[in-house]
Design a protein around this motif. Structure first.
Motif, PDB file in Angstrom:
ATOM      1  N   SER A 147       0.840  -1.194   0.000  1.00  0.00           N
ATOM      2  CA  SER A 147       0.000   0.000   0.000  1.00  0.00           C
ATOM      3  C   SER A 147       0.879   1.250   0.000  1.00  0.00           C
ATOM      4  O   SER A 147       1.522   1.570   1.013  1.00  0.00           O
ATOM      5  N   VAL A 148       0.908   1.961  -1.120  1.00  0.00           N
ATOM      6  CA  VAL A 148       1.708   3.178  -1.225  1.00  0.00           C
ATOM      7  C   VAL A 148       1.166   4.279  -0.307  1.00  0.00           C
ATOM      8  O   VAL A 148       1.958   4.939   0.375  1.00  0.00           O
ATOM      9  N   PRO A 149      -0.152   4.520  -0.227  1.00  0.00           N
ATOM     10  CA  PRO A 149      -0.629   5.564   0.699  1.00  0.00           C
ATOM     11  C   PRO A 149      -0.239   5.287   2.156  1.00  0.00           C
ATOM     12  O   PRO A 149       0.162   6.208   2.871  1.00  0.00           O
ATOM     13  N   GLU A 150      -0.326   4.044   2.597  1.00  0.00           N
ATOM     14  CA  GLU A 150       0.058   3.715   3.970  1.00  0.00           C
ATOM     15  C   GLU A 150       1.561   3.874   4.163  1.00  0.00           C
ATOM     16  O   GLU A 150       2.010   4.328   5.223  1.00  0.00           O
ATOM     17  N   LEU A 151       2.328   3.526   3.156  1.00  0.00           N
ATOM     18  CA  LEU A 151       3.779   3.719   3.222  1.00  0.00           C
ATOM     19  C   LEU A 151       4.100   5.202   3.383  1.00  0.00           C
ATOM     20  O   LEU A 151       4.933   5.575   4.214  1.00  0.00           O
ATOM     21  N   LEU A 152       3.446   6.043   2.609  1.00  0.00           N
ATOM     22  CA  LEU A 152       3.690   7.479   2.695  1.00  0.00           C
ATOM     23  C   LEU A 152       3.324   8.023   4.076  1.00  0.00           C
ATOM     24  O   LEU A 152       4.030   8.881   4.624  1.00  0.00           O
ATOM     25  N   ILE A 153       2.255   7.524   4.658  1.00  0.00           N
ATOM     26  CA  ILE A 153       1.862   7.944   6.005  1.00  0.00           C
ATOM     27  C   ILE A 153       2.920   7.525   7.029  1.00  0.00           C
ATOM     28  O   ILE A 153       3.274   8.290   7.916  1.00  0.00           O
ATOM     29  N   LEU A 154       3.449   6.322   6.885  1.00  0.00           N
ATOM     30  CA  LEU A 154       4.483   5.846   7.808  1.00  0.00           C
ATOM     31  C   LEU A 154       5.810   6.574   7.609  1.00  0.00           C
ATOM     32  O   LEU A 154       6.611   6.669   8.549  1.00  0.00           O
ATOM     33  N   LEU A 155       6.055   7.052   6.411  1.00  0.00           N
ATOM     34  CA  LEU A 155       7.317   7.734   6.161  1.00  0.00           C
ATOM     35  C   LEU A 155       7.385   9.105   6.824  1.00  0.00           C
ATOM     36  O   LEU A 155       8.479   9.605   7.093  1.00  0.00           O
ATOM     37  N   ILE A 156       6.250   9.708   7.120  1.00  0.00           N
ATOM     38  CA  ILE A 156       6.256  11.029   7.769  1.00  0.00           C
ATOM     39  C   ILE A 156       6.944  10.962   9.141  1.00  0.00           C
ATOM     40  O   ILE A 156       7.916  11.685   9.378  1.00  0.00           O
ATOM     41  N   PRO A 157       6.491  10.091  10.074  1.00  0.00           N
ATOM     42  CA  PRO A 157       7.212  10.038  11.357  1.00  0.00           C
ATOM     43  C   PRO A 157       8.617   9.458  11.213  1.00  0.00           C
ATOM     44  O   PRO A 157       9.516   9.814  11.973  1.00  0.00           O
ATOM     45  N   THR A 158       8.818   8.603  10.221  1.00  0.00           N
ATOM     46  CA  THR A 158      10.146   8.027  10.006  1.00  0.00           C
ATOM     47  C   THR A 158      11.149   9.113   9.659  1.00  0.00           C
ATOM     48  O   THR A 158      12.231   9.187  10.254  1.00  0.00           O
ATOM     49  N   VAL A 159      10.801   9.970   8.716  1.00  0.00           N
ATOM     50  CA  VAL A 159      11.699  11.052   8.314  1.00  0.00           C
ATOM     51  C   VAL A 159      11.938  12.001   9.487  1.00  0.00           C
ATOM     52  O   VAL A 159      13.081  12.430   9.723  1.00  0.00           O
TER      53      VAL A 159
END
Length: 93
Positions: A51-63
């Motif tokens: 899931s690309v949208p879920e990946l993008l959401i998880l990348l926010i706190p990761t970054v």
């Protein structure tokens, strides 16, 4: 981020705790254990869900977390980061 992983899937939460514990016990750097777990969570989630949208959401706190820990990574590279279980060395006057 572990709280977010718990909300998404309890198995990822347990895996994250396990990764953090293993790295912490072997390398003894809390920042390193946290960052490895932080980076691996979105990768593992995407691997499982595609899931690309879920990946993008998880990348926010990761970054955000990686950015906040850059100083710790520099101290680890310099050998000045305090390891887990060590006491802070007194400052020379």
């Amino acid at each position: 981020l572990l709280g977010l992983s718990l909300a998404l899937d309890w198995r990822f939460f347990l895996i994250g705790i396990g990764i953090t514990a293993v790295i912490l016990l072997t390398a003894r750097y809390i920042a390193l254990a946290t960052l490895l777990c932080t980076v691996l969570l979105p990768i593992g989630w995407f691997w499982e869900t595609r899931s690309v949208p879920e990946l993008l959401i998880l990348l926010i706190p990761t970054v955000c977390m990686v950015q906040k820990h850059i100083i710790n990574l520099r101290r680890i590279a310099d050998g000045t980061e305090i390891k887990f279980g060590e006491k802070k060395k007194p400052e020379d006057k």
